[in-house]
Design a protein around this motif. Structure first.
Motif, mmCIF file in Angstrom:
data_model
loop_
_atom_site.group_PDB
_atom_site.id
_atom_site.type_symbol
_atom_site.label_atom_id
_atom_site.label_comp_id
_atom_site.label_asym_id
_atom_site.label_seq_id
_atom_site.Cartn_x
_atom_site.Cartn_y
_atom_site.Cartn_z
ATOM 1 N N GLU A 38 0.833 -1.208 0.000
ATOM 2 C CA GLU A 38 0.000 0.000 0.000
ATOM 3 C C GLU A 38 0.868 1.259 0.000
ATOM 4 N N ALA A 39 1.973 1.230 0.735
ATOM 5 C CA ALA A 39 2.893 2.372 0.748
ATOM 6 C C ALA A 39 3.503 2.566 -0.642
ATOM 7 N N ARG A 40 3.810 1.462 -1.320
ATOM 8 C CA ARG A 40 4.335 1.514 -2.693
ATOM 9 C C ARG A 40 3.319 2.199 -3.607
ATOM 10 N N ASP A 41 2.073 1.751 -3.517
ATOM 11 C CA ASP A 41 1.032 2.322 -4.373
ATOM 12 C C ASP A 41 0.808 3.802 -4.092
ATOM 13 N N MET A 42 0.861 4.187 -2.812
ATOM 14 C CA MET A 42 0.667 5.586 -2.453
ATOM 15 C C MET A 42 1.799 6.449 -3.010
ATOM 16 N N ALA A 43 3.034 5.966 -2.924
ATOM 17 C CA ALA A 43 4.171 6.727 -3.451
ATOM 18 C C ALA A 43 3.994 6.985 -4.947
ATOM 19 N N HIS A 44 3.474 6.003 -5.648
ATOM 20 C CA HIS A 44 3.239 6.177 -7.086
ATOM 21 C C HIS A 44 2.064 7.122 -7.333
ATOM 22 N N GLU A 45 0.959 6.910 -6.615
ATOM 23 C CA GLU A 45 -0.233 7.741 -6.817
ATOM 24 C C GLU A 45 0.032 9.207 -6.506
ATOM 25 N N LEU A 46 0.883 9.478 -5.523
ATOM 26 C CA LEU A 46 1.214 10.861 -5.162
ATOM 27 C C LEU A 46 2.245 11.479 -6.104
ATOM 28 N N GLY A 47 2.755 10.673 -7.045
ATOM 29 C CA GLY A 47 3.738 11.171 -7.996
ATOM 30 C C GLY A 47 5.140 11.288 -7.426
ATOM 31 N N GLU A 48 5.388 10.668 -6.269
ATOM 32 C CA GLU A 48 6.727 10.707 -5.671
ATOM 33 C C GLU A 48 7.700 9.802 -6.421
ATOM 34 N N LEU A 49 7.169 8.700 -6.960
ATOM 35 C CA LEU A 49 7.990 7.713 -7.656
ATOM 36 C C LEU A 49 7.263 7.234 -8.904
ATOM 37 N N THR A 50 8.025 6.831 -9.911
ATOM 38 C CA THR A 50 7.410 6.158 -11.054
ATOM 39 C C THR A 50 6.944 4.783 -10.590
ATOM 40 N N ARG A 51 6.140 4.114 -11.377
ATOM 41 C CA ARG A 51 5.682 2.766 -11.009
ATOM 42 C C ARG A 51 6.884 1.832 -10.846
ATOM 43 N N ASP A 52 7.826 1.887 -11.776
ATOM 44 C CA ASP A 52 9.008 1.022 -11.686
ATOM 45 C C ASP A 52 9.827 1.315 -10.434
ATOM 46 N N GLU A 53 10.028 2.605 -10.128
ATOM 47 C CA GLU A 53 10.774 2.968 -8.921
ATOM 48 C C GLU A 53 10.049 2.480 -7.667
ATOM 49 N N ALA A 54 8.734 2.671 -7.624
ATOM 50 C CA ALA A 54 7.955 2.260 -6.456
ATOM 51 C C ALA A 54 8.012 0.744 -6.270
ATOM 52 N N ASP A 55 7.888 -0.009 -7.366
ATOM 53 C CA ASP A 55 7.970 -1.470 -7.283
ATOM 54 C C ASP A 55 9.339 -1.914 -6.778
ATOM 55 N N LEU A 56 10.385 -1.341 -7.343
ATOM 56 C CA LEU A 56 11.739 -1.711 -6.958
ATOM 57 C C LEU A 56 12.024 -1.342 -5.496
ATOM 58 N N LEU A 57 11.655 -0.141 -5.107
ATOM 59 C CA LEU A 57 11.908 0.310 -3.743
ATOM 60 C C LEU A 57 11.131 -0.525 -2.726
ATOM 61 N N SER A 58 9.911 -0.924 -3.062
ATOM 62 C CA SER A 58 9.149 -1.761 -2.126
ATOM 63 C C SER A 58 9.816 -3.121 -1.945
ATOM 64 N N GLU A 59 10.440 -3.634 -2.979
ATOM 65 C CA GLU A 59 11.179 -4.896 -2.841
ATOM 66 C C GLU A 59 12.394 -4.725 -1.934
ATOM 67 N N TYR A 60 13.071 -3.578 -2.039
ATOM 68 C CA TYR A 60 14.208 -3.306 -1.157
ATOM 69 C C TYR A 60 13.751 -3.205 0.299
ATOM 70 N N VAL A 61 12.644 -2.503 0.532
ATOM 71 C CA VAL A 61 12.117 -2.365 1.894
ATOM 72 C C VAL A 61 11.721 -3.737 2.441
ATOM 73 N N LYS A 62 11.036 -4.545 1.638
ATOM 74 C CA LYS A 62 10.646 -5.893 2.076
ATOM 75 C C LYS A 62 11.869 -6.743 2.393
ATOM 76 N N ARG A 63 12.892 -6.665 1.551
ATOM 77 C CA ARG A 63 14.127 -7.418 1.787
ATOM 78 C C ARG A 63 14.721 -7.059 3.140
ATOM 79 N N ASP A 64 14.833 -5.754 3.413
ATOM 80 C CA ASP A 64 15.429 -5.319 4.673
ATOM 81 C C ASP A 64 14.562 -5.707 5.869
ATOM 82 N N LEU A 65 13.250 -5.580 5.741
ATOM 83 C CA LEU A 65 12.366 -5.953 6.847
ATOM 84 C C LEU A 65 12.368 -7.458 7.081
ATOM 85 N N ARG A 66 12.454 -8.255 6.015
ATOM 86 C CA ARG A 66 12.554 -9.710 6.181
ATOM 87 C C ARG A 66 13.834 -10.075 6.930
#
Length: 170
Positions: A38-66
Motif C-alpha cells: 500500500e505504501a508503494r502504491d501511495m508513493a506512485h499515486e502521489l507522484g513521488e515515484l514512477t511505477r518502476d521505482e515504487a515497485d523496486l523500492l518496495s522490494e528493497y524495503v521488504k528485503r530489509d524488513l525480512r
C-alpha cells in the motif's frame, strides 16, 4: 568516475515507505507485506515515484524488513545488533522508524521473515537502510549511516554483499 547517487530521491522515499507501512500496520492492523504494498502504491499515486521505482523500492524495503525479522526472531537481540554500527552513526529518523517497526510489529516481522528460504544478497545500486554490509568477495565491510544506494566494495569493487549482524553472544 563519480560516486554521486543518480536518483537521490529514492533514499528519502525508502524512509517514507517504511513510515507509511508502519502507520498502516498500526492503524489498520494489516499484514506488514500488505502495508508495504500500500505504501508503494501511495508513493506512485502521489507522484513521488514512477511505477518502476515504487515497485523496486518496495522490494528493497521488504528485503530489509525480512532480514530484520529473521535477525530478531533468531537472535532475540535488539535492533542495534542488526545495524551493528553505533547508533550515533545512523540517521536518527531512520533508526527510530526501524525501531518502531521492530517494537510494534516484531511478530509480523518474524512471520514475514519465515517465508524466506534463501540467504539475502544485497547488490550495488540497490537502496538499503543503515547498517553494515560485508562483501561476498573479500569480506571487507561497508558501513552505511543512512538509507541510500549501495556502492561497489571500496576494497575490491565487487557488487554483492550480505548484511553483517552482531552475534547474539556479543
Amino acid at each position: 568516475m563519480s560516486q554521486e547517487d543518480p536518483k537521490p530521491h529514492l533514499s528519502e522515499a525508502y524512509a517514507r515507505m517504511i513510515e507509511r507501512a508502519r502507520s498502516t500496520v498500526e492503524s489498520a492492523g494489516k499484514r506488514l507485506e500488505q502495508a508495504v504494498d500500500e505504501a508503494r502504491d501511495m508513493a506512485h499515486e502521489l507522484g513521488e515515484l514512477t511505477r518502476d521505482e515504487a515497485d523496486l523500492l518496495s522490494e528493497y524495503v521488504k528485503r530489509d524488513l525480512r532480514d530484520l525479522g529473521a535477525y530478531l526472531d533468531l537472535s532475540g537481540s535488539d535492533l542495534r545488533g542488526w545495524f551493528v554500527i553505533d547508533k550515533t552513526l545512523i540517521e536518527a529518523r531512520l533508526f527510530e522508524l526501524m525501531a518502531s517497526v521492530a517494537d510494534k510489529t516484531s511478530l509480523a516481522l518474524a512471520e514475514f521473515a519465515r517465508n524466506v528460504r534463501q540467504p539475502t544478497v544485497w547488490r550495488t545500486g540497490e537502496i538499503t537502510g543503515p547498517g553494515v554490509l560485508a562483501c561476498l568477495e573479500c569480506g571487507k565491510t561497508l558501513q552505511l549511516g543512512k538509507a541510500g544506494r549501495i556502492p561497489p566494495c571500496p576494497h575490491c569493487h565487487a557488487t554483492r554483499f550480505r548484511r553483517q549482524h552482531e552475534s547474539p553472544e556479543a
